[in-house]
Design a protein around this motif. Structure first.
Motif, mmCIF file in Angstrom:
data_model
loop_
_atom_site.group_PDB
_atom_site.id
_atom_site.type_symbol
_atom_site.label_atom_id
_atom_site.label_comp_id
_atom_site.label_asym_id
_atom_site.label_seq_id
_atom_site.Cartn_x
_atom_site.Cartn_y
_atom_site.Cartn_z
ATOM 1 N N GLU A 99 34.868 3.958 -46.780
ATOM 2 C CA GLU A 99 33.698 4.279 -45.962
ATOM 3 C C GLU A 99 33.082 3.032 -45.323
ATOM 4 O OE1 GLU A 99 34.111 5.138 -49.130
ATOM 5 O OE2 GLU A 99 33.486 7.203 -49.541
ATOM 6 N N ASN A 103 32.641 3.016 -41.316
ATOM 7 C CA ASN A 103 31.280 2.894 -40.794
ATOM 8 C C ASN A 103 31.163 1.684 -39.869
ATOM 9 O OD1 ASN A 103 28.419 3.713 -40.782
ATOM 10 N ND2 ASN A 103 28.104 1.744 -41.799
ATOM 11 N N LEU A 123 33.438 13.075 -49.172
ATOM 12 C CA LEU A 123 32.185 12.566 -48.608
ATOM 13 C C LEU A 123 31.000 12.827 -49.533
ATOM 14 C CD1 LEU A 123 32.936 13.703 -44.995
ATOM 15 C CD2 LEU A 123 32.542 11.343 -45.684
ATOM 16 N N SER A 124 31.232 12.747 -50.838
ATOM 17 C CA SER A 124 30.139 13.024 -51.763
ATOM 18 C C SER A 124 29.768 11.820 -52.630
ATOM 19 C CB SER A 124 30.509 14.199 -52.687
ATOM 20 O OG SER A 124 31.635 13.871 -53.486
ATOM 21 N N GLU A 126 28.691 7.711 -53.503
ATOM 22 C CA GLU A 126 27.580 6.855 -53.091
ATOM 23 C C GLU A 126 27.869 6.168 -51.765
ATOM 24 O OE1 GLU A 126 26.330 4.121 -56.051
ATOM 25 O OE2 GLU A 126 26.124 5.629 -57.615
ATOM 26 N N ALA A 128 29.660 7.230 -49.424
ATOM 27 C CA ALA A 128 29.669 8.185 -48.321
ATOM 28 C C ALA A 128 28.305 8.349 -47.682
ATOM 29 C CB ALA A 128 30.179 9.542 -48.823
ATOM 30 N N THR A 129 27.251 7.911 -48.386
ATOM 31 C CA THR A 129 25.919 7.975 -47.778
ATOM 32 C C THR A 129 25.846 7.075 -46.543
ATOM 33 O OG1 THR A 129 25.112 6.222 -49.262
ATOM 34 C CG2 THR A 129 24.805 8.499 -49.963
ATOM 35 N N SER A 132 26.304 9.286 -43.598
ATOM 36 C CA SER A 132 25.412 10.437 -43.486
ATOM 37 C C SER A 132 24.904 10.605 -42.056
ATOM 38 C CB SER A 132 24.224 10.269 -44.437
ATOM 39 O OG SER A 132 23.355 11.370 -44.345
ATOM 40 N N GLY A 133 25.115 11.789 -41.509
ATOM 41 C CA GLY A 133 24.675 12.078 -40.149
ATOM 42 C C GLY A 133 25.560 11.487 -39.075
ATOM 43 N N ARG A 134 26.669 10.866 -39.487
ATOM 44 C CA ARG A 134 27.531 10.190 -38.521
ATOM 45 C C ARG A 134 28.920 10.818 -38.439
ATOM 46 N NH1 ARG A 134 26.038 3.839 -39.923
ATOM 47 N NH2 ARG A 134 23.781 4.065 -39.655
ATOM 48 N N TYR A 135 29.091 11.978 -39.019
ATOM 49 C CA TYR A 135 30.405 12.613 -39.007
ATOM 50 C C TYR A 135 30.273 14.116 -38.840
ATOM 51 C CZ TYR A 135 29.517 14.198 -43.806
ATOM 52 O OH TYR A 135 28.979 14.796 -44.908
#
Length: 398
Positions: A99, A103, A123-124, A126, A128-129, A132-135
Protein backbone atom coordinates in the motif's frame (compact mmCIF):
# COMPACT_ATOMS: atom_id res chain seq x y z
CA UNK A 1 -11.58 -17.07 -23.57
CA UNK A 2 -14.77 -14.97 -23.59
CA UNK A 3 -14.75 -11.27 -22.94
CA UNK A 4 -16.07 -10.64 -19.43
CA UNK A 5 -18.19 -7.71 -20.46
CA UNK A 6 -20.24 -7.51 -17.25
CA UNK A 7 -17.09 -6.64 -15.29
CA UNK A 8 -15.48 -4.59 -18.04
CA UNK A 9 -18.59 -2.43 -18.28
CA UNK A 10 -18.26 -1.56 -14.59
CA UNK A 11 -14.52 -0.90 -14.69
CA UNK A 12 -14.31 0.81 -18.10
CA UNK A 13 -15.51 4.21 -16.91
CA UNK A 14 -12.64 4.26 -14.38
CA UNK A 15 -9.81 3.58 -16.87
CA UNK A 16 -8.64 7.19 -16.70
CA UNK A 17 -10.13 8.21 -13.36
CA UNK A 18 -7.67 9.13 -10.61
CA UNK A 19 -8.69 6.25 -8.35
CA UNK A 20 -6.87 2.98 -7.73
CA UNK A 21 -8.83 0.12 -9.28
CA UNK A 22 -8.81 -2.82 -6.83
CA UNK A 23 -10.01 -6.16 -8.23
CA UNK A 24 -10.49 -9.03 -5.79
CA UNK A 25 -11.49 -12.64 -6.38
CA UNK A 26 -10.69 -16.21 -5.47
CA UNK A 27 -7.47 -17.62 -6.93
CA UNK A 28 -7.84 -18.66 -10.61
CA UNK A 29 -11.25 -17.03 -11.11
CA UNK A 30 -9.99 -14.99 -14.07
CA UNK A 31 -8.52 -11.80 -12.63
CA UNK A 32 -5.36 -11.98 -14.76
CA UNK A 33 -7.37 -12.55 -17.93
CA UNK A 34 -9.58 -9.60 -17.05
CA UNK A 35 -6.53 -7.35 -16.63
CA UNK A 36 -5.26 -8.44 -20.04
CA UNK A 37 -8.65 -7.68 -21.57
CA UNK A 38 -8.45 -4.19 -20.07
CA UNK A 39 -4.94 -3.79 -21.50
CA UNK A 40 -6.19 -4.89 -24.92
CA UNK A 41 -8.91 -2.24 -24.79
CA UNK A 42 -6.37 0.43 -23.86
CA UNK A 43 -4.20 -0.52 -26.85
CA UNK A 44 -7.29 -0.37 -29.08
CA UNK A 45 -7.80 3.18 -27.79
CA UNK A 46 -4.30 4.09 -28.97
CA UNK A 47 -2.30 3.69 -25.75
CA UNK A 48 1.27 2.69 -26.57
CA UNK A 49 2.46 -0.69 -25.25
CA UNK A 50 5.49 0.91 -23.63
CA UNK A 51 3.12 2.92 -21.41
CA UNK A 52 1.35 -0.20 -20.14
CA UNK A 53 3.22 -2.03 -17.38
CA UNK A 54 1.99 -5.44 -16.15
CA UNK A 55 3.52 -7.38 -13.25
CA UNK A 56 2.21 -10.75 -12.08
CA UNK A 57 3.73 -11.39 -8.66
CA UNK A 58 3.14 -15.14 -9.01
CA UNK A 59 5.60 -15.11 -11.92
CA UNK A 60 9.08 -16.04 -10.65
CA UNK A 61 10.47 -13.41 -13.02
CA UNK A 62 9.41 -10.83 -10.43
CA UNK A 63 10.40 -12.78 -7.31
CA UNK A 64 13.03 -10.13 -6.56
CA UNK A 65 10.21 -7.69 -5.75
CA UNK A 66 9.60 -8.62 -2.12
CA UNK A 67 8.53 -5.34 -0.54
CA UNK A 68 7.26 -1.86 -1.30
CA UNK A 69 10.76 -0.44 -1.75
CA UNK A 70 11.65 -3.08 -4.37
CA UNK A 71 8.40 -2.34 -6.19
CA UNK A 72 9.01 1.40 -6.13
CA UNK A 73 12.51 1.06 -7.53
CA UNK A 74 11.44 -1.29 -10.35
CA UNK A 75 8.51 0.87 -11.51
CA UNK A 76 10.42 4.16 -11.26
CA UNK A 77 13.06 2.72 -13.59
CA UNK A 78 10.32 1.96 -16.15
CA UNK A 79 8.88 5.49 -16.17
CA UNK A 80 10.56 7.38 -19.01
CA UNK A 81 8.42 10.49 -19.57
CA UNK A 82 5.52 12.58 -18.25
CA UNK A 83 2.82 10.91 -20.33
CA UNK A 84 0.22 8.76 -18.55
CA UNK A 85 1.23 5.21 -17.68
CA UNK A 86 -1.16 2.34 -16.98
CA UNK A 87 0.16 0.16 -14.17
CA UNK A 88 -1.21 -3.35 -13.56
CA UNK A 89 -0.17 -5.27 -10.44
CA UNK A 90 -1.50 -8.84 -10.29
CA UNK A 91 -1.73 -10.62 -6.88
CA UNK A 92 -0.35 -7.54 -5.12
CA UNK A 93 -0.75 -9.08 -1.64
CA UNK A 94 2.52 -10.95 -2.21
CA UNK A 95 4.43 -7.67 -1.86
CA UNK A 96 5.08 -6.65 1.74
CA UNK A 97 3.49 -3.27 2.64
CA UNK A 98 2.44 -2.76 -0.98
CA UNK A 99 0.00 0.00 0.00
CA UNK A 100 2.87 2.39 0.72
CA UNK A 101 4.19 2.29 -2.83
CA UNK A 102 0.77 2.21 -4.52
CA UNK A 103 -0.23 5.29 -2.54
CA UNK A 104 3.02 6.98 -3.54
CA UNK A 105 2.44 6.15 -7.21
CA UNK A 106 -1.01 7.66 -7.04
CA UNK A 107 0.37 10.85 -5.53
CA UNK A 108 3.52 11.33 -7.61
CA UNK A 109 3.01 9.65 -10.99
CA UNK A 110 0.80 10.43 -13.96
CA UNK A 111 -0.65 6.93 -13.85
CA UNK A 112 -3.83 4.87 -13.81
CA UNK A 113 -3.33 2.02 -11.35
CA UNK A 114 -4.97 -1.42 -11.30
CA UNK A 115 -4.28 -4.05 -8.62
CA UNK A 116 -5.68 -7.52 -8.02
CA UNK A 117 -5.62 -9.78 -4.98
CA UNK A 118 -6.95 -13.10 -3.73
CA UNK A 119 -7.87 -11.96 -0.25
CA UNK A 120 -11.07 -10.32 0.98
CA UNK A 121 -9.03 -8.41 3.58
CA UNK A 122 -6.75 -6.90 0.97
CA UNK A 123 -7.88 -3.44 2.04
CA UNK A 124 -8.63 -3.97 5.71
CA UNK A 125 -5.20 -3.69 7.32
CA UNK A 126 -3.66 -0.69 9.00
CA UNK A 127 -1.61 0.23 5.95
CA UNK A 128 -4.75 0.13 3.81
CA UNK A 129 -5.96 3.24 5.61
CA UNK A 130 -3.42 5.02 3.39
CA UNK A 131 -5.72 4.31 0.46
CA UNK A 132 -8.96 5.25 2.19
CA UNK A 133 -11.17 7.16 -0.23
CA UNK A 134 -8.61 6.72 -2.99
CA UNK A 135 -9.77 3.48 -4.59
CA UNK A 136 -12.77 1.77 -6.11
CA UNK A 137 -13.17 -2.00 -5.72
CA UNK A 138 -14.67 -4.77 -7.84
CA UNK A 139 -15.27 -8.41 -6.91
CA UNK A 140 -14.66 -10.96 -9.67
CA UNK A 141 -16.21 -14.42 -9.52
CA UNK A 142 -15.79 -17.67 -11.46
CA UNK A 143 -17.92 -17.98 -14.60
CA UNK A 144 -21.65 -17.53 -14.24
CA UNK A 145 -23.79 -20.08 -16.06
CA UNK A 146 -24.57 -17.45 -18.71
CA UNK A 147 -20.83 -17.04 -19.31
CA UNK A 148 -20.43 -20.82 -19.63
CA UNK A 149 -23.21 -20.89 -22.21
CA UNK A 150 -21.56 -18.04 -24.12
CA UNK A 151 -18.17 -19.74 -23.92
CA UNK A 152 -19.50 -23.01 -25.32
CA UNK A 153 -21.97 -21.31 -27.68
CA UNK A 154 -24.78 -23.54 -26.46
CA UNK A 155 -28.23 -23.14 -27.98
CA UNK A 156 -29.85 -26.58 -27.99
CA UNK A 157 -32.12 -27.11 -24.90
CA UNK A 158 -30.73 -30.59 -24.27
CA UNK A 159 -27.19 -29.26 -24.36
CA UNK A 160 -28.26 -26.56 -21.89
CA UNK A 161 -29.47 -29.24 -19.48
CA UNK A 162 -26.19 -31.16 -19.78
CA UNK A 163 -24.15 -28.00 -19.29
CA UNK A 164 -26.16 -27.04 -16.22
CA UNK A 165 -25.79 -30.48 -14.63
CA UNK A 166 -22.03 -30.19 -15.18
CA UNK A 167 -22.04 -26.66 -13.73
CA UNK A 168 -24.05 -27.79 -10.70
CA UNK A 169 -21.37 -30.32 -9.79
CA UNK A 170 -18.12 -28.78 -11.01
CA UNK A 171 -18.66 -25.03 -10.87
CA UNK A 172 -17.33 -22.29 -13.12
CA UNK A 173 -13.56 -21.97 -12.63
CA UNK A 174 -12.57 -20.66 -16.09
CA UNK A 175 -9.57 -22.84 -16.89
CA UNK A 176 -11.41 -26.09 -16.25
CA UNK A 177 -13.34 -25.55 -19.48
CA UNK A 178 -10.09 -25.85 -21.43
CA UNK A 179 -9.67 -29.46 -20.24
CA UNK A 180 -11.22 -32.38 -22.09
CA UNK A 181 -11.33 -35.20 -19.56
CA UNK A 182 -12.97 -35.55 -16.15
CA UNK A 183 -9.70 -36.75 -14.60
CA UNK A 184 -7.81 -33.71 -15.90
CA UNK A 185 -10.50 -31.38 -14.58
CA UNK A 186 -10.46 -33.03 -11.15
CA UNK A 187 -6.68 -32.76 -11.02
CA UNK A 188 -6.87 -29.08 -11.93
CA UNK A 189 -9.53 -28.29 -9.31
CA UNK A 190 -7.58 -30.23 -6.68
CA UNK A 191 -4.49 -28.19 -7.47
CA UNK A 192 -6.46 -24.93 -7.21
CA UNK A 193 -7.92 -25.98 -3.86
CA UNK A 194 -4.49 -26.99 -2.56
CA UNK A 195 -3.03 -23.66 -3.68
CA UNK A 196 -5.75 -21.76 -1.84
CA UNK A 197 -5.32 -23.83 1.32
CA UNK A 198 -1.51 -23.91 1.31
CA UNK A 199 -0.58 -20.48 -0.08
CA UNK A 200 -3.53 -18.31 0.82
CA UNK A 201 -4.41 -19.77 4.22
CA UNK A 202 -1.87 -22.07 5.91
CA UNK A 203 1.25 -20.14 4.96
CA UNK A 204 -0.25 -16.68 5.40
CA UNK A 205 -1.72 -17.46 8.81
CA UNK A 206 1.18 -19.62 10.05
CA UNK A 207 -1.14 -22.52 10.92
CA UNK A 208 0.70 -25.16 12.93
CA UNK A 209 -1.80 -28.03 13.13
CA UNK A 210 -2.14 -28.47 9.39
CA UNK A 211 -3.85 -31.87 9.61
CA UNK A 212 -6.66 -30.57 11.83
CA UNK A 213 -7.10 -27.49 9.68
CA UNK A 214 -7.37 -29.57 6.51
CA UNK A 215 -9.94 -31.81 8.16
CA UNK A 216 -12.04 -28.79 9.21
CA UNK A 217 -11.82 -27.36 5.70
CA UNK A 218 -12.95 -30.66 4.20
CA UNK A 219 -16.03 -30.61 6.44
CA UNK A 220 -16.84 -26.99 5.59
CA UNK A 221 -16.54 -27.21 1.81
CA UNK A 222 -18.52 -30.45 1.55
CA UNK A 223 -21.43 -29.01 3.56
CA UNK A 224 -22.29 -25.71 1.84
CA UNK A 225 -25.55 -23.76 2.22
CA UNK A 226 -26.03 -24.88 5.82
CA UNK A 227 -26.83 -22.77 8.88
CA UNK A 228 -23.54 -23.06 10.68
CA UNK A 229 -23.46 -24.86 14.03
CA UNK A 230 -20.07 -25.35 15.71
CA UNK A 231 -21.63 -27.75 18.24
CA UNK A 232 -22.82 -30.08 15.46
CA UNK A 233 -19.39 -29.97 13.90
CA UNK A 234 -17.70 -30.73 17.22
CA UNK A 235 -19.98 -33.75 17.67
CA UNK A 236 -19.06 -35.07 14.23
CA UNK A 237 -15.38 -34.75 15.05
CA UNK A 238 -15.86 -36.46 18.42
CA UNK A 239 -17.09 -39.55 16.56
CA UNK A 240 -13.63 -39.73 15.00
CA UNK A 241 -11.87 -38.92 18.30
CA UNK A 242 -10.70 -35.56 16.96
CA UNK A 243 -10.74 -32.87 19.67
CA UNK A 244 -11.59 -29.41 18.35
CA UNK A 245 -12.86 -26.19 19.94
CA UNK A 246 -15.46 -23.78 18.59
CA UNK A 247 -12.77 -21.07 18.64
CA UNK A 248 -10.60 -23.10 16.26
CA UNK A 249 -13.56 -23.73 13.97
CA UNK A 250 -14.45 -20.05 13.78
CA UNK A 251 -10.82 -19.18 13.07
CA UNK A 252 -10.79 -21.63 10.17
CA UNK A 253 -14.02 -20.15 8.84
CA UNK A 254 -12.48 -16.69 8.97
CA UNK A 255 -9.43 -17.93 7.07
CA UNK A 256 -11.63 -19.54 4.39
CA UNK A 257 -13.67 -16.36 4.06
CA UNK A 258 -10.56 -14.20 3.80
CA UNK A 259 -9.21 -16.41 1.00
CA UNK A 260 -12.57 -15.93 -0.78
CA UNK A 261 -13.15 -19.68 -0.72
CA UNK A 262 -16.43 -19.19 1.14
CA UNK A 263 -18.89 -16.37 1.76
CA UNK A 264 -20.59 -15.74 5.08
CA UNK A 265 -24.22 -14.61 4.97
CA UNK A 266 -26.04 -13.18 7.98
CA UNK A 267 -29.64 -13.96 8.91
CA UNK A 268 -32.04 -11.01 9.03
CA UNK A 269 -35.10 -11.11 11.28
CA UNK A 270 -37.81 -9.67 9.01
CA UNK A 271 -40.26 -8.86 11.81
CA UNK A 272 -37.71 -7.71 14.36
CA UNK A 273 -35.69 -5.87 11.70
CA UNK A 274 -32.35 -6.97 13.10
CA UNK A 275 -29.45 -9.30 12.33
CA UNK A 276 -29.59 -12.55 14.29
CA UNK A 277 -26.24 -13.44 15.86
CA UNK A 278 -24.71 -16.89 15.32
CA UNK A 279 -27.22 -17.71 12.57
CA UNK A 280 -24.83 -17.39 9.65
CA UNK A 281 -24.79 -19.55 6.54
CA UNK A 282 -21.76 -20.22 4.38
CA UNK A 283 -21.65 -20.61 0.61
CA UNK A 284 -18.82 -21.82 -1.61
CA UNK A 285 -17.43 -19.39 -4.14
CA UNK A 286 -17.18 -22.33 -6.54
CA UNK A 287 -18.95 -25.66 -6.13
CA UNK A 288 -16.26 -27.60 -7.96
CA UNK A 289 -13.82 -26.89 -5.12
CA UNK A 290 -16.18 -28.68 -2.74
CA UNK A 291 -17.11 -31.51 -5.07
CA UNK A 292 -13.52 -32.73 -5.46
CA UNK A 293 -13.48 -33.51 -1.71
CA UNK A 294 -16.99 -34.95 -1.69
CA UNK A 295 -15.79 -38.52 -2.11
CA UNK A 296 -17.87 -40.56 0.33
CA UNK A 297 -20.91 -38.31 0.65
CA UNK A 298 -24.07 -38.22 -1.41
CA UNK A 299 -24.29 -34.95 -3.32
CA UNK A 300 -26.95 -32.71 -1.80
CA UNK A 301 -28.38 -31.24 -4.99
CA UNK A 302 -30.77 -28.96 -3.11
CA UNK A 303 -27.98 -27.25 -1.20
CA UNK A 304 -25.87 -27.00 -4.35
CA UNK A 305 -28.77 -25.35 -6.17
CA UNK A 306 -29.15 -22.89 -3.31
CA UNK A 307 -25.42 -22.12 -3.53
CA UNK A 308 -25.72 -21.41 -7.26
CA UNK A 309 -28.62 -19.00 -6.69
CA UNK A 310 -26.63 -17.17 -4.00
CA UNK A 311 -23.58 -16.77 -6.25
CA UNK A 312 -25.75 -15.58 -9.13
CA UNK A 313 -27.40 -12.92 -6.97
CA UNK A 314 -23.97 -11.66 -5.90
CA UNK A 315 -22.84 -11.71 -9.54
CA UNK A 316 -25.87 -9.57 -10.43
CA UNK A 317 -24.87 -7.00 -7.84
CA UNK A 318 -27.30 -7.71 -5.00
CA UNK A 319 -26.62 -7.52 -1.29
CA UNK A 320 -27.84 -10.85 0.04
CA UNK A 321 -28.96 -12.03 3.47
CA UNK A 322 -30.87 -15.04 4.75
CA UNK A 323 -34.33 -14.22 6.08
CA UNK A 324 -36.16 -15.32 9.21
CA UNK A 325 -39.87 -14.59 9.40
CA UNK A 326 -41.32 -15.73 12.71
CA UNK A 327 -39.32 -18.96 12.62
CA UNK A 328 -39.76 -19.63 8.90
CA UNK A 329 -36.53 -19.40 6.91
CA UNK A 330 -36.44 -17.37 3.73
CA UNK A 331 -33.51 -18.57 1.66
CA UNK A 332 -32.53 -15.13 0.38
CA UNK A 333 -33.45 -11.48 0.75
CA UNK A 334 -31.76 -9.76 -2.20
CA UNK A 335 -31.46 -5.97 -2.06
CA UNK A 336 -30.30 -3.50 -4.71
CA UNK A 337 -31.07 0.21 -5.07
CA UNK A 338 -33.39 0.07 -2.02
CA UNK A 339 -35.53 -2.58 -3.70
CA UNK A 340 -36.00 -6.09 -2.31
CA UNK A 341 -36.62 -9.49 -3.80
CA UNK A 342 -37.33 -12.69 -1.86
CA UNK A 343 -36.15 -16.13 -3.00
CA UNK A 344 -36.89 -19.69 -2.01
CA UNK A 345 -34.84 -22.47 -3.60
CA UNK A 346 -35.81 -26.14 -3.87
CA UNK A 347 -34.37 -28.81 -6.12
CA UNK A 348 -37.85 -29.89 -7.16
CA UNK A 349 -41.42 -28.99 -6.21
CA UNK A 350 -42.81 -32.31 -7.44
CA UNK A 351 -43.67 -33.36 -3.87
CA UNK A 352 -46.70 -31.52 -2.50
CA UNK A 353 -45.10 -31.13 0.93
CA UNK A 354 -42.12 -29.33 -0.58
CA UNK A 355 -44.32 -27.11 -2.72
CA UNK A 356 -46.43 -26.15 0.30
CA UNK A 357 -43.40 -25.41 2.49
CA UNK A 358 -41.59 -23.22 -0.04
CA UNK A 359 -44.59 -21.12 -1.05
CA UNK A 360 -45.95 -20.76 2.51
CA UNK A 361 -42.67 -19.29 3.70
CA UNK A 362 -43.12 -16.43 1.21
CA UNK A 363 -46.88 -16.14 1.75
CA UNK A 364 -46.27 -15.00 5.32
CA UNK A 365 -44.27 -11.95 4.23
CA UNK A 366 -46.58 -8.94 4.33
CA UNK A 367 -45.09 -6.59 1.76
CA UNK A 368 -45.35 -6.09 -1.98
CA UNK A 369 -41.79 -6.82 -3.04
CA UNK A 370 -41.33 -9.58 -5.68
CA UNK A 371 -41.22 -13.15 -4.41
CA UNK A 372 -39.71 -16.05 -6.32
CA UNK A 373 -39.38 -19.81 -5.97
CA UNK A 374 -36.54 -21.36 -8.00
CA UNK A 375 -36.29 -25.07 -8.88
CA UNK A 376 -35.33 -27.41 -11.73
CA UNK A 377 -38.99 -28.01 -12.62
CA UNK A 378 -40.27 -27.02 -16.05
CA UNK A 379 -43.89 -27.06 -14.92
CA UNK A 380 -44.96 -23.56 -13.75
CA UNK A 381 -45.95 -23.68 -10.06
CA UNK A 382 -46.59 -19.93 -9.71
CA UNK A 383 -49.38 -19.10 -7.24
CA UNK A 384 -50.76 -16.30 -5.05
CA UNK A 385 -48.56 -13.70 -6.73
CA UNK A 386 -45.41 -15.75 -6.03
CA UNK A 387 -43.49 -16.44 -9.24
CA UNK A 388 -41.96 -19.84 -9.90
CA UNK A 389 -38.97 -19.98 -12.25
CA UNK A 390 -36.93 -22.80 -13.71
CA UNK A 391 -33.32 -22.46 -12.57
CA UNK A 392 -31.84 -22.55 -16.08
CA UNK A 393 -34.29 -19.97 -17.42
CA UNK A 394 -33.56 -17.75 -14.42
CA UNK A 395 -29.80 -18.02 -14.80
CA UNK A 396 -30.03 -17.07 -18.49
CA UNK A 397 -32.16 -13.96 -17.91
CA UNK A 398 -30.49 -10.80 -19.15
Amino acid sequence: MIKREKYLAKIREFYDVDLIKVITGIRRCGKSVLLKQIMDELEEQGISKDHILYINFEDVTYSFIENYLDLNQYVQEKIQDQQKYYLFFDEIQMVDQWERTINSFKTTLNASIFVTGSNSKLLSGELATLLSGRYVSFQIMPFSFQEVVNLKKIEDPQDLEKAFNDYLLWGGMPQRFELHSLDAMKTYLSDVFDAIVLKDIIKRNSIKNVTLFQRIMEYLVTNPSQTFSPSNMIKEFEKENIPVSSKTIYECLDYAESALLMSRVSTYDIRGKRILSRKDKYYLMDLGLGQILNINKRTQFGTYLENIVYNELIYRGYHVSVGNNNGKEIDFIATKHNQKEYYQVAYTLAHSETEKREFEALDYINDNYPKYVISIDRLDYSQNGIIHKNIIDWLLEQ
